[in-house]
Design a protein around this motif. Structure first.
Motif, PDB file in Angstrom:
ATOM      1  N   ILE A  67       0.847  -1.203   0.000  1.00 24.97           N
ATOM      2  CA  ILE A  67       0.000   0.000   0.000  1.00 24.97           C
ATOM      3  C   ILE A  67       0.881   1.250   0.000  1.00 24.97           C
ATOM      4  O   ILE A  67       0.659   2.188  -0.760  1.00 24.97           O
ATOM      5  N   ASN A  70       2.604   1.686  -3.403  1.00 27.51           N
ATOM      6  CA  ASN A  70       1.702   2.057  -4.497  1.00 27.51           C
ATOM      7  C   ASN A  70       0.969   3.382  -4.283  1.00 27.51           C
ATOM      8  O   ASN A  70       0.658   4.072  -5.250  1.00 27.51           O
ATOM      9  N   GLU A  71       0.692   3.730  -3.026  1.00 27.53           N
ATOM     10  CA  GLU A  71      -0.176   4.884  -2.780  1.00 27.53           C
ATOM     11  C   GLU A  71       0.490   6.026  -2.008  1.00 27.53           C
ATOM     12  O   GLU A  71       0.021   7.161  -2.074  1.00 27.53           O
ATOM     13  N   PHE A  72       1.506   5.714  -1.225  1.00 25.51           N
ATOM     14  CA  PHE A  72       2.167   6.746  -0.417  1.00 25.51           C
ATOM     15  C   PHE A  72       3.681   6.623  -0.592  1.00 25.51           C
ATOM     16  O   PHE A  72       4.429   6.487   0.378  1.00 25.51           O
ATOM     17  N   SER A  73       4.119   6.679  -1.829  1.00 24.24           N
ATOM     18  CA  SER A  73       5.526   6.371  -2.127  1.00 24.24           C
ATOM     19  C   SER A  73       6.512   7.323  -1.441  1.00 24.24           C
ATOM     20  O   SER A  73       7.656   6.956  -1.217  1.00 24.24           O
ATOM     21  N   ARG A 128      -7.156   4.320   5.083  1.00 22.82           N
ATOM     22  CA  ARG A 128      -6.871   3.405   3.971  1.00 22.82           C
ATOM     23  C   ARG A 128      -6.963   1.941   4.397  1.00 22.82           C
ATOM     24  O   ARG A 128      -7.367   1.084   3.635  1.00 22.82           O
TER      25      ARG A 128
END
Length: 199
Positions: A67, A70-73, A128
């Motif tokens: 996660i 992909n979403e909070f690099s 999330r």
């Protein structure tokens, strides 16, 4: 004529330099990204090979890393799976326990005030993974994903506010001994990670 030829050569050289710099940046970003993914796999394999954690717990841990990737690099630029592996080993040897007379909970030994601070400042992360509960043992003990996410966010927040150098000691209340233990464990894990990458 010579001047225009010189100008043209300077332009070509400049363009070539820009292309080279762009390629270097792309290679750096790809290798960094690839390294993070490899560390996730290493984290998973290390737990499977060295601990008796059930597959569901390990999957929950891996899901958190994925996660973030992909979403909070931007978090993955500061905190790596191998660091959390070291913290889990040093804190509890990956046992889901209460510590500090019941004040610290879980694999990574997070205290309630730390959780509430992080939940207030990083609420989108908890949204999330659908966690809106208090930091009570009977709730937290069943959520390895929440435990790992909280530990990652804590280390991330410390690094942002205080810098890399003191992050590990601050994680454990300013203990230099703890920092030394983490650094020692990290050096061992990094050697194992290099062997893992050569397979």
């Amino acid at each position: 004529m010579k001047k225009s030829l010189l100008n043209r050569n300077v332009k070509y050289l400049f363009i070539l330099l820009l292309i080279l710099i762009t390629c270097i940046i792309i290679v750096f970003l790809v290798s960094k990204s690839s390294n993070y993914k490899k560390q996730i796999i290493f984290f998973e394999e290390y737990l499977k090979n060295n601990y008796t954690l059930d597959d569901a717990t390990i999957r929950e841990f891996v899901k958190v890393f994925e996660i973030l990737y992909n979403e909070f690099s931007y978090v993955t630029e500061y905190v790596y799976p191998i660091e959390l592996l070291a913290i889990g080993i040093v804190e509890t040897n990956f046992e889901n326990v209460k510590g500090d007379s019941g004040e610290s909970l879980g694999y990574f030994q997070i205290q309630a005030p730390t959780y509430w601070y992080l939940k207030h400042n990083y609420s989108e992360f908890y949204q999330r993974i659908n966690f809106f509960e208090p930091w009570y043992w009977d709730i937290v003990s069943e959520r390895p994903d929440v435990q790992l996410l909280t530990s990652i966010l804590y280390l991330y927040d410390i690094k942002l506010r205080f810098g890399e150098e003191d992050a590990y000691s601050i994680y454990n209340g300013g203990s230099e001994t703890y920092k030394d233990k983490i650094l020692l464990r990290l050096s061992i894990l990094e050697k194992e990670f290099k062997k893992f990458n050569r397979r």
